[in-house]
Design a protein around this motif. Structure first.
Motif, mmCIF file in Angstrom:
data_model
loop_
_atom_site.group_PDB
_atom_site.id
_atom_site.type_symbol
_atom_site.label_atom_id
_atom_site.label_comp_id
_atom_site.label_asym_id
_atom_site.label_seq_id
_atom_site.Cartn_x
_atom_site.Cartn_y
_atom_site.Cartn_z
ATOM 1 N N ILE A 1 0.836 -1.203 0.000
ATOM 2 C CA ILE A 1 0.000 0.000 0.000
ATOM 3 C C ILE A 1 0.870 1.252 0.000
ATOM 4 O O ILE A 1 0.612 2.208 -0.738
ATOM 5 N N LEU A 2 1.935 1.267 0.807
ATOM 6 C CA LEU A 2 2.846 2.420 0.849
ATOM 7 C C LEU A 2 3.547 2.632 -0.494
ATOM 8 O O LEU A 2 3.720 3.766 -0.940
ATOM 9 N N LEU A 3 3.953 1.542 -1.131
ATOM 10 C CA LEU A 3 4.589 1.657 -2.447
ATOM 11 C C LEU A 3 3.625 2.240 -3.483
ATOM 12 O O LEU A 3 3.991 3.113 -4.278
ATOM 13 N N ILE A 4 2.388 1.762 -3.477
ATOM 14 C CA ILE A 4 1.385 2.278 -4.419
ATOM 15 C C ILE A 4 1.099 3.744 -4.137
ATOM 16 O O ILE A 4 1.015 4.565 -5.055
ATOM 17 N N TRP A 5 0.980 4.104 -2.875
ATOM 18 C CA TRP A 5 0.727 5.493 -2.489
ATOM 19 C C TRP A 5 1.901 6.384 -2.899
ATOM 20 O O TRP A 5 1.715 7.475 -3.428
ATOM 21 N N ASN A 6 3.111 5.910 -2.683
ATOM 22 C CA ASN A 6 4.300 6.666 -3.070
ATOM 23 C C ASN A 6 4.335 6.891 -4.587
ATOM 24 O O ASN A 6 4.621 7.982 -5.062
ATOM 25 N N TYR A 7 4.024 5.854 -5.335
ATOM 26 C CA TYR A 7 3.995 5.973 -6.796
ATOM 27 C C TYR A 7 2.940 6.995 -7.220
ATOM 28 O O TYR A 7 3.174 7.808 -8.115
ATOM 29 N N SER A 8 1.771 6.949 -6.565
ATOM 30 C CA SER A 8 0.700 7.901 -6.870
ATOM 31 C C SER A 8 1.139 9.331 -6.578
ATOM 32 O O SER A 8 0.894 10.245 -7.376
ATOM 33 N N LEU A 9 1.794 9.552 -5.441
ATOM 34 C CA LEU A 9 2.286 10.892 -5.094
ATOM 35 C C LEU A 9 3.335 11.376 -6.088
ATOM 36 O O LEU A 9 3.336 12.540 -6.488
ATOM 37 N N GLN A 10 4.220 10.482 -6.498
ATOM 38 C CA GLN A 10 5.234 10.851 -7.486
ATOM 39 C C GLN A 10 4.586 11.245 -8.812
ATOM 40 O O GLN A 10 5.008 12.202 -9.461
ATOM 41 N N ALA A 11 3.555 10.519 -9.204
ATOM 42 C CA ALA A 11 2.839 10.845 -10.441
ATOM 43 C C ALA A 11 2.180 12.219 -10.333
ATOM 44 O O ALA A 11 2.206 13.002 -11.284
ATOM 45 N N GLN A 12 1.596 12.522 -9.170
ATOM 46 C CA GLN A 12 0.970 13.834 -8.977
ATOM 47 C C GLN A 12 2.004 14.944 -9.027
ATOM 48 O O GLN A 12 1.771 15.999 -9.626
ATOM 49 N N VAL A 13 3.160 14.721 -8.407
ATOM 50 C CA VAL A 13 4.230 15.725 -8.420
ATOM 51 C C VAL A 13 4.725 15.950 -9.846
ATOM 52 O O VAL A 13 4.930 17.085 -10.276
ATOM 53 N N ARG A 14 4.918 14.871 -10.603
ATOM 54 C CA ARG A 14 5.357 15.006 -12.004
ATOM 55 C C ARG A 14 4.333 15.799 -12.814
ATOM 56 O O ARG A 14 4.702 16.677 -13.601
ATOM 57 N N HIS A 15 3.043 15.514 -12.605
ATOM 58 C CA HIS A 15 1.980 16.215 -13.341
ATOM 59 C C HIS A 15 1.978 17.704 -12.982
ATOM 60 O O HIS A 15 1.928 18.561 -13.869
ATOM 61 N N LYS A 16 2.024 18.018 -11.695
ATOM 62 C CA LYS A 16 2.002 19.421 -11.271
ATOM 63 C C LYS A 16 3.254 20.154 -11.731
ATOM 64 O O LYS A 16 3.180 21.322 -12.118
ATOM 65 N N THR A 17 4.386 19.496 -11.719
ATOM 66 C CA THR A 17 5.625 20.103 -12.204
ATOM 67 C C THR A 17 5.508 20.405 -13.694
ATOM 68 O O THR A 17 5.899 21.487 -14.154
ATOM 69 N N ARG A 18 4.950 19.472 -14.449
ATOM 70 C CA ARG A 18 4.763 19.678 -15.885
ATOM 71 C C ARG A 18 3.837 20.860 -16.146
ATOM 72 O O ARG A 18 4.100 21.705 -17.004
ATOM 73 N N VAL A 19 2.742 20.966 -15.374
ATOM 74 C CA VAL A 19 1.806 22.078 -15.518
ATOM 75 C C VAL A 19 2.513 23.408 -15.205
ATOM 76 O O VAL A 19 2.352 24.397 -15.931
ATOM 77 N N LEU A 20 3.299 23.436 -14.128
ATOM 78 C CA LEU A 20 4.025 24.662 -13.768
ATOM 79 C C LEU A 20 5.019 25.066 -14.857
ATOM 80 O O LEU A 20 5.122 26.244 -15.204
ATOM 81 N N VAL A 21 5.745 24.102 -15.383
ATOM 82 C CA VAL A 21 6.718 24.389 -16.444
ATOM 83 C C VAL A 21 6.002 24.915 -17.684
ATOM 84 O O VAL A 21 6.453 25.889 -18.309
ATOM 85 N N GLU A 22 4.877 24.302 -18.047
ATOM 86 C CA GLU A 22 4.119 24.771 -19.211
ATOM 87 C C GLU A 22 3.608 26.194 -18.998
ATOM 88 O O GLU A 22 3.674 27.020 -19.906
ATOM 89 N N ASN A 23 3.099 26.491 -17.793
ATOM 90 C CA ASN A 23 2.627 27.843 -17.506
ATOM 91 C C ASN A 23 3.764 28.845 -17.548
ATOM 92 O O ASN A 23 3.609 29.955 -18.055
ATOM 93 N N GLU A 24 4.910 28.480 -17.024
ATOM 94 C CA GLU A 24 6.087 29.351 -17.068
ATOM 95 C C GLU A 24 6.494 29.615 -18.522
ATOM 96 O O GLU A 24 6.802 30.742 -18.901
ATOM 97 N N GLN A 25 6.469 28.581 -19.346
ATOM 98 C CA GLN A 25 6.824 28.734 -20.754
ATOM 99 C C GLN A 25 5.828 29.639 -21.472
ATOM 100 O O GLN A 25 6.214 30.477 -22.285
ATOM 101 N N LYS A 26 4.529 29.486 -21.163
ATOM 102 C CA LYS A 26 3.513 30.346 -21.778
ATOM 103 C C LYS A 26 3.733 31.796 -21.390
ATOM 104 O O LYS A 26 3.714 32.689 -22.243
#
Length: 184
Positions: free
Chosen positions: A30-55
């Motif tokens: 469960i901890l491994l799955i939760w960690n993977y989910s959190l990492q995916a959320q961080v990657r998504h939010k980082t991508r959104v921030l980078v795209e907004n910065e580029q815009k």
């Protein structure tokens, strides 16, 4: 089955140990799955921030309007290439200026009043026709629209101003006014 002289080991201990092992494995899974989910959320939010910065960077760098940023004191933090071209300053030269040093003396009081109001939260944005000092010493008329950029808590970070050169329009109005006066 009991051997002579040795205590018998109950099978329930082994079943408890096995059960505890299964529970620990499930918790780790469960901890491994939760960690993977959190990492995916961080990657998504980082991508959104980078795209907004580029815009924002693309808009800032390629806009035909002059764009500036300033702090609470009116010290300029940055300007885009269009503003540099309009007023003839390099980035380093422009960043030495403040709202007071670049604004025509007749326009400064009104501009400062509105500038203070957006920093104090009394206004969200304002527009004003004003004159800005060109590097060569003459003034350019422009339509300035300014607003506040705030952080996620609503605290002001910097103001952003967009300056459209309307010098030609102002000169045309002056010519029309002179012709009208002459005809009268």
């Amino acid at each position: 089955r009991k051997w002579y002289g040795t205590p018998s080991i109950d099978n329930t201990i082994f079943s408890y140990i096995g059960l505890a092992g299964i529970v620990i494995l499930c918790v780790l899974l469960i901890l491994l799955i939760w960690n993977y989910s959190l990492q995916a959320q961080v990657r998504h939010k980082t991508r959104v921030l980078v795209e907004n910065e580029q815009k924002f960077r693309q808009i800032f760098e390629t806009s035909a309007l002059g764009i500036t940023t300033a702090d609470r004191t009116g010290q300029f933090l940055s300007c885009n290439p269009a503003f540099q071209k309009m007023l003839g300053y390099t980035t380093e030269e422009f960043n030495q200026h403040t709202l007071k040093t670049i604004t025509h003396p007749d326009d400064y009081a009104k501009n400062l009043e509105l500038f203070s109001k957006i920093w104090n939260g009394e206004l969200n944005a304002y527009s004003i026709e004003k004159r800005n000092l060109h590097k060569e010493g003459h003034y350019l008329w422009g339509n300035l629209t300014a607003s506040m950029v705030r952080d996620s808590d609503g605290n002001p970070i910097f103001s952003i101003g967009m300056f459209e050169d309307i010098t030609e329009r102002k000169l045309s109005e002056k010519v029309r006014e002179s012709i009208y006066k002459i005809s009268q």
